[in-house]
Design a protein around this motif. Structure first.
Motif, PDB file in Angstrom:
ATOM      1  N   SER A 111       0.593  -0.905   0.303  1.00 57.46           N
ATOM      2  CA  SER A 111       0.521   0.167  -0.220  1.00 57.46           C
ATOM      3  C   SER A 111       1.299   0.888   0.599  1.00 57.46           C
ATOM      4  CB  SER A 111      -1.228  -0.093   1.417  1.00 57.46           C
ATOM      5  OG  SER A 111      -2.108  -1.275   1.504  1.00 57.46           O
ATOM      6  N   PRO A 112       0.365   2.516  -0.289  1.00 54.33           N
ATOM      7  CA  PRO A 112       0.874   3.879  -0.846  1.00 54.33           C
ATOM      8  C   PRO A 112       1.371   4.226   1.263  1.00 54.33           C
ATOM      9  CG  PRO A 112      -1.515   3.812  -1.810  1.00 54.33           C
ATOM     10  CD  PRO A 112      -1.258   2.080  -1.346  1.00 54.33           C
ATOM     11  N   ASP A 113       2.080   4.622   1.236  1.00 52.81           N
ATOM     12  CA  ASP A 113       2.326   4.907   3.094  1.00 52.81           C
ATOM     13  C   ASP A 113       0.744   6.485   2.642  1.00 52.81           C
ATOM     14  OD1 ASP A 113       3.554   4.983   5.353  1.00 52.81           O
ATOM     15  OD2 ASP A 113       4.187   6.569   5.141  1.00 52.81           O
ATOM     16  N   ALA A 114       1.171   6.238   4.627  1.00 53.86           N
ATOM     17  CA  ALA A 114      -0.125   7.223   4.325  1.00 53.86           C
ATOM     18  C   ALA A 114       0.265   8.435   4.758  1.00 53.86           C
ATOM     19  CB  ALA A 114      -0.497   7.174   6.042  1.00 53.86           C
ATOM     20  N   PRO A 115      -0.294   9.899   4.236  1.00 52.93           N
ATOM     21  CA  PRO A 115       0.198  11.003   4.413  1.00 52.93           C
ATOM     22  C   PRO A 115       1.155  11.301   5.347  1.00 52.93           C
ATOM     23  CG  PRO A 115      -1.473  11.518   3.097  1.00 52.93           C
ATOM     24  CD  PRO A 115      -0.722   9.474   3.541  1.00 52.93           C
ATOM     25  N   PRO A 116       1.943  12.257   6.284  1.00 49.92           N
ATOM     26  CA  PRO A 116       2.154  12.722   7.250  1.00 49.92           C
ATOM     27  C   PRO A 116       0.858  13.675   7.719  1.00 49.92           C
ATOM     28  CG  PRO A 116       4.325  12.963   6.179  1.00 49.92           C
ATOM     29  CD  PRO A 116       3.013  12.622   4.850  1.00 49.92           C
ATOM     30  N   ILE A 117       0.361  14.027   8.961  1.00 49.59           N
ATOM     31  CA  ILE A 117      -0.858  14.793   9.266  1.00 49.59           C
ATOM     32  C   ILE A 117       0.285  16.526   9.454  1.00 49.59           C
ATOM     33  CG2 ILE A 117      -2.459  15.080  10.383  1.00 49.59           C
ATOM     34  CD1 ILE A 117      -2.470  11.997  11.274  1.00 49.59           C
ATOM     35  N   TYR A 118      -0.094  16.865   8.749  1.00 46.28           N
ATOM     36  CA  TYR A 118       0.077  18.513   9.258  1.00 46.28           C
ATOM     37  C   TYR A 118      -0.995  19.222   9.174  1.00 46.28           C
ATOM     38  CZ  TYR A 118       4.006  16.813   5.988  1.00 46.28           C
ATOM     39  OH  TYR A 118       4.822  16.005   5.510  1.00 46.28           O
ATOM     40  N   THR A 119      -1.862  18.908   8.445  1.00 48.72           N
ATOM     41  CA  THR A 119      -2.765  20.265   9.629  1.00 48.72           C
ATOM     42  C   THR A 119      -3.832  19.392  10.230  1.00 48.72           C
ATOM     43  OG1 THR A 119      -3.688  20.479   7.135  1.00 48.72           O
ATOM     44  CG2 THR A 119      -5.592  21.271   9.175  1.00 48.72           C
ATOM     45  N   ARG A 120      -3.205  20.372  11.675  1.00 45.26           N
ATOM     46  CA  ARG A 120      -4.214  20.114  12.924  1.00 45.26           C
ATOM     47  C   ARG A 120      -5.343  21.512  13.324  1.00 45.26           C
ATOM     48  NH1 ARG A 120      -0.217  16.819  14.995  1.00 45.26           N
ATOM     49  NH2 ARG A 120      -0.754  17.085  17.303  1.00 45.26           N
TER      50      ARG A 120
ATOM     51  N   ASN B 178      -2.451  -3.912   4.430  1.00 42.76           N
ATOM     52  CA  ASN B 178      -1.965  -2.383   4.888  1.00 42.76           C
ATOM     53  C   ASN B 178      -0.493  -2.016   5.093  1.00 42.76           C
ATOM     54  OD1 ASN B 178      -5.021  -1.275   5.510  1.00 42.76           O
ATOM     55  ND2 ASN B 178      -5.076  -3.159   6.723  1.00 42.76           N
ATOM     56  N   LEU B 179       0.382  -2.909   4.706  1.00 44.67           N
ATOM     57  CA  LEU B 179       1.612  -2.272   5.007  1.00 44.67           C
ATOM     58  C   LEU B 179       2.408  -1.934   3.581  1.00 44.67           C
ATOM     59  CD1 LEU B 179       3.135  -5.438   6.712  1.00 44.67           C
ATOM     60  CD2 LEU B 179       2.050  -3.442   7.350  1.00 44.67           C
ATOM     61  N   SER B 180       2.863  -0.227   3.599  1.00 45.82           N
ATOM     62  CA  SER B 180       3.803   0.371   2.821  1.00 45.82           C
ATOM     63  C   SER B 180       4.971  -0.084   3.255  1.00 45.82           C
ATOM     64  CB  SER B 180       3.493   1.340   2.877  1.00 45.82           C
ATOM     65  OG  SER B 180       4.110   2.210   4.176  1.00 45.82           O
TER      66      SER B 180
END
Length: 410
Positions: A107-116, A277-279
């Protein structure tokens, strides 16, 4: 030798074709024994540590060419696939083409969470009610039975009851709790409840750390499904690629080590291809930490032997413990005495090991009447007890806590 244990890691590296060639960078050297998590243990001298793993940068060296079709599966007959999947070991080679195809299954890696983003008042209240029920469920599962019976089932509490009890925040101070909801991340709208959960980095009675990169592990914000896949993959990796342990003493720059590590890395890809579920980044991280764990185990085995040697010498000669420690310290096989070491520095080291030996034997109840086999077993267990934990252990503990909170998917 105990004074210099090279840690030769080989997580997957991107060569542009997604084939997972081994990486052989040296990360650290172990120079001192593992410290204890007990407050009365003698403090260790300064140690070299690995730098923290950044969730966005340090793992960029793993396979990044994942292809566009993440649903691709290798076109083999069931019998061929079963036969290949059941064969593991140093003699098993996986081609670059097959390794690239395994990578495309990830799977593609989940993008970092920049928006909070902040929550609305209504969203905050809904969250407070959910967290209250999680705390109640956790408490009822880990507290003493007589205390747990004082609380109703979490779902039986009305909104008013939860509010009147201030969402049962006081339950979080119970000594059996091994995690909580992060005081800041809890109120980030982009996170789900599992991502808000934080595993404690040690007991409430000690300031020592349990996890190698604790802050990083939480900052990954992995979902329940990803943590579940990671733990299961790491377990399978540890079982099927354990043959690499026999090659850890190879020089990290040798062709043989690169060959063996590359074979192990590609076998890791084959295992990972069955976890949806693994990138690639997570596969590389797991492989890196598995090699690091094997090397740490080797170092801890050496320290176990060192303290066991002290016990044997002390038991055999019935002399002073200081003499036994000094004799073991000077043994060439342990490599603790450095050429040119001053007398004062040597005396400090011997004094430290004497204190550490007394602490370890006191912790497990070893006496002069303990049988030799039992003494070895007890010393090994106490040394390994303080082994630092990696991401797989952190994720496993977080999954366990989530289950006790009734948060886990049913």
């Amino acid at each position: 030798m105990l004074h210099e244990k090279p840690v030769q890691h080989c997580p997957l590296r991107d060569d542009g074709d997604g084939t997972g060639t081994a990486w052989t960078g040296e990360k650290r050297r172990r120079k001192h024994p593992p410290t204890s998590s007990s407050s009365d243990a003698p403090a260790a001298t300064a140690q070299d540590h690995q730098g923290p793993i950044s969730p966005t940068t340090d793992m960029e060296g793993v396979i990044q060419d994942q292809g566009q079709d993440h649903e691709l599966r290798l076109a083999r007959s069931d019998s061929e696939q079963h036969q290949q999947e059941e064969i593991w070991g140093p003699e098993v080679e996986i081609s670059q083409e097959d390794a690239a195809n395994y990578t495309k299954c990830l799977s593609p890696d989940a993008p970092p969470i920049y928006t909070r983003s902040s929550m609305t008042d209504e969203e905050e209240e809904d969250l407070n009610l959910r967290l209250a029920r999680y705390r109640i469920a956790y408490y009822k599962n880990v507290a003493e039975p007589e205390l747990a019976r004082e609380l109703k089932d979490p779902k039986d509490y009305s909104v008013e009851e939860l509010q009147d009890n201030r969402y049962f925040l006081h339950l979080g101070s119970h000594r059996s709790f091994e995690g909580c909801f992060h005081p800041i991340d809890t109120w980030v709208a982009e996170l789900n409840d599992y991502q808000r959960l934080l595993v404690f980095n040690g007991s409430r009675d000690s300031s020592d750390s349990l996890y190698i990169y604790w802050e990083d592990y939480h900052a990954y914000y992995r979902t329940y499904e990803v943590d579940d896949a990671y733990v299961k993959f790491y377990e399978e990796l540890s079982s099927k690629v354990k043959w690499i342990k026999a090659h850890l003493d190879l020089d990290k720059n040798s062709e043989k080590w690169i060959e063996m590590c590359t074979r192990a890395a590609r076998q890791a890809l084959r295992i990972a291809s069955r976890f949806t579920n693994l990138s690639a980044i997570l596969v590389g991280m797991a492989f890196y930490e598995y090699i690091a764990e094997l090397r740490e185990d080797k170092v801890l085995e050496d320290w176990s032997l060192f303290y066991f040697e002290i016990w044997k010498l002390n038991d055999l000669k019935k002399g002073s413990l200081r003499d036994a420690v000094q004799e073991a310290y000077e043994m060439e096989k342990f490599g603790l005495e450095f050429e040119g070491m001053g007398a004062e520095s040597k005396a400090r080291s011997i004094s430290f090991f004497e204190q550490k030996f007394r602490f370890l034997t006191r912790e497990v109840g070893i006496t002069e009447n303990t049988e030799q086999g039992e003494a070895w077993d007890l010393l090994r267990k106490i040394v390994f007890k303080f082994k630092p934990k990696n991401m797989a252990k952190y994720a496993q503990k977080k999954l366990e806590i989530a289950a006790l909170m009734n948060m886990a998917p049913r």
